[in-house]
Scaffold this active site. Structure first.
Site, PDB file in Angstrom:
ATOM      1  N   ASP A  61       0.846  -1.170   0.116  1.00 54.68           N
ATOM      2  CA  ASP A  61      -0.027   0.055  -0.001  1.00 54.68           C
ATOM      3  C   ASP A  61       0.919   1.211   0.194  1.00 54.68           C
ATOM      4  O   ASP A  61       1.761   1.479   1.105  1.00 54.68           O
ATOM      5  CB  ASP A  61      -0.907  -0.057   1.168  1.00 54.68           C
ATOM      6  CG  ASP A  61      -2.075   0.919   1.102  1.00 54.68           C
ATOM      7  OD1 ASP A  61      -1.949   1.674   0.109  1.00 54.68           O
ATOM      8  OD2 ASP A  61      -2.871   0.782   1.955  1.00 54.68           O
TER       9      ASP A  61
ATOM     10  N   ASP B 218      -2.829   2.287  -6.001  1.00 56.78           N
ATOM     11  CA  ASP B 218      -1.721   2.351  -5.011  1.00 56.78           C
ATOM     12  C   ASP B 218      -1.601   1.269  -4.068  1.00 56.78           C
ATOM     13  O   ASP B 218      -0.904   1.185  -3.305  1.00 56.78           O
ATOM     14  CB  ASP B 218      -1.836   3.787  -4.093  1.00 56.78           C
ATOM     15  CG  ASP B 218      -2.991   3.724  -3.583  1.00 56.78           C
ATOM     16  OD1 ASP B 218      -4.154   2.853  -4.077  1.00 56.78           O
ATOM     17  OD2 ASP B 218      -3.309   4.633  -2.468  1.00 56.78           O
ATOM     18  N   GLU B 219      -2.199   0.232  -4.578  1.00 53.77           N
ATOM     19  CA  GLU B 219      -2.203  -1.038  -3.688  1.00 53.77           C
ATOM     20  C   GLU B 219      -2.537  -2.267  -4.309  1.00 53.77           C
ATOM     21  O   GLU B 219      -3.227  -2.479  -5.484  1.00 53.77           O
ATOM     22  CB  GLU B 219      -3.150  -1.177  -2.258  1.00 53.77           C
ATOM     23  CG  GLU B 219      -4.684  -1.241  -2.646  1.00 53.77           C
ATOM     24  CD  GLU B 219      -5.434  -1.128  -1.416  1.00 53.77           C
ATOM     25  OE1 GLU B 219      -4.970  -1.916  -0.435  1.00 53.77           O
ATOM     26  OE2 GLU B 219      -6.377  -0.275  -1.419  1.00 53.77           O
TER      27      GLU B 219
END
Length: 449
Positions: free
Chosen positions: A11, A105-106
């Site tokens: 993350d 983003d993860e």
């Protein structure tokens, strides 16, 4: 569950805000809020410095400004965020063929499938090397969780924030989860959390102690069974390689309701063209055209029309969207419009410059964000469409070089001239908005080379 912590969850830390801080030396260490800046805008991401004041994602922008009036408020640059996300995902794919992105983003990674980790020691080494590689390639930090299941890996990465790594050793899961709040478990939101609290259940241990039958009685069969299994640290979900794109869509939220029917029609045509550009950029075409309209009273209508075969022709999409708009009453005003294409294929049927095979029907197709990535509604171009110089966006001046917009209004635009590699803050200049020597520019890379 497996016997080794070989599922990794990455993350990126405050991703959008961190990108802005990395590209703007004057904002490093400062409170930064990224999102739609209009009266109806929402926060997409807040830097850790802004979170100290209580600002968080999905918060109305007006509330964020009251909490942190001195923060820097910027319009998202999704093109830049996507390009950096692709760099990060490339590093993940170098570790394993099984990478499951959840957003820009993860992502989850199955290290065992990539044969790069087989026990706690090797998994930790991979996680630390990944964090170092991300910083080298992007200049940003990411937090890593390692565990024997997806649920636990995600919990571990949350504990690792910011810029850390947490590994949960197999066999320690129950003891680690027990004292945690019920909200720690996936699927337990505010409503479910309140429902459990009223029943005297506030921790994961208390969920396990309540028993499966009691949870089924409280929450229903499906949710009760699932929550009990999670409380016992049971999670057999595999890491699934990238999901197939279901739809491509764009939407804009307007600061002021649009009442003029002609303007509404023009906005739909513009959105249709943007949607087709995204469709072609992904090398796709689609059969179902979807129109989304949120009216003045917050009621949201979805209309769809299915063609005889897939298309990526802008004229066809525009015409279908216009037909769908004819079936929607916009008399009271419109606050949001969207156009999407679903039923995707990687080819185009060339004889589609004709009529649709089926008529419009409400709710016939799911309206999802491009590539299944959830982005704040209209944040990307909501302000771009309304203002010439969006705050935070890149510009170039013939004399002063590269900079970014600090703000604009009353016929003026203020620019700070600095680049990602600069040591300190850059100088500030103000220009007329129509200054011929000032023009929009592409973002510079965060890391040279």
């Amino acid at each position: 569950m497996r016997n080794a912590p070989t599922i990794l969850h990455l993350d990126m830390d405050a991703f959008f805000a961190s990108v802005e801080q990395a590209s703007k030396p004057s904002l490093r260490g400062k409170a930064v809020v990224v999102g739609g800046l209009g009266p109806r805008g929402v926060v997409a991401t807040a830097s850790y410095e802004a979170r100290v004041f209580g600002v968080h994602s999905a918060m109305p922008m007006g509330q964020a400004r009251r909490l942190a009036p001195n923060a820097a408020y910027l319009v998202p640059r999704f093109g830049l965020y996507r390009s950096i996300s692709e760099q990060v995902m490339g590093l993940l794919r170098g570790l394993s063929p099984l990478v499951e992105p959840l957003s820009l983003d993860e992502a989850f990674v199955d290290l065992e499938a990539g044969e790069v980790a087989w026990d706690a020691v090797s998994a930790r080494l991979v996680g630390e090397r990944l964090r170092a590689d991300i910083r080298t390639v992007t200049g940003l930090s990411g937090s890593v969780g390692l565990a024997a299941s997806k649920m636990l890996a995600k919990i571990a990465s949350e504990q690792a924030k910011p810029d850390g790594l947490v590994l949960i050793e197999p066999g320690t899961e129950r003891a680690m989860l027990g004292p945690m709040t019920v909200r720690t478990l996936p699927g337990v939101g505010p409503a479910t959390g309140d429902h459990l609290r009223r029943a005297g259940i506030t921790t994961v241990d208390e969920i396990a102690e309540a028993g499966e039958d009691e949870l089924v009685r409280l929450l229903g069969k499906a949710h009760g069974h699932a929550l009990y299994a999670m409380a016992l640290a049971h999670d057999e979900r595999p890491v699934v390689a990238e999901r197939e794109t279901k739809s491509v869509s764009v939407e804009d939220t307007y600061d002021v309701d649009i009442h003029d029917r002609l303007r509404v029609g023009l906005e739909v045509q513009r959105l249709a063209d943007r949607c087709v550009r995204r469709l072609r950029g992904a090398g796709l075409s689609g059969r179902t055209i979807v129109l989304k309209v949120r009216r003045y009273d917050f009621s949201t209508l979805t209309r769809s029309e299915t063609l005889r075969g897939p298309t990526d022709d802008p004229a066809v999409v525009r015409e279908a969207a216009a037909r769908l708009l004819d079936s929607v009453d916009t008399t009271g005003g419109v606050r949001l419009l969207g156009v999407g294409v679903s039923g995707l294929a990687d080819y185009t049927q060339e004889d589609l410059f004709a009529q649709a095979a089926a008529g419009a029907g409400e709710g016939a197709a799911e309206f999802a964000a491009e590539e299944d990535v959830v982005e704040p509604a209209g944040a990307e171009e909501q302000v771009v469409a309304e203002r010439r110089w969006p705050a935070g966006h890149d510009v170039r001046h013939a004399e002063y070089g590269h900079g970014w917009v600090q703000g604009s209004g009353l016929g003026r635009v203020t620019v700070r001239f600095e680049t990602p590699g600069a040591v300190g803050p850059g100088r500030v200049r103000t220009f007329r908005v129509e200054d011929p020597e000032l023009e929009p520019a592409e973002p510079l890379p965060l890391v040279p080379g």
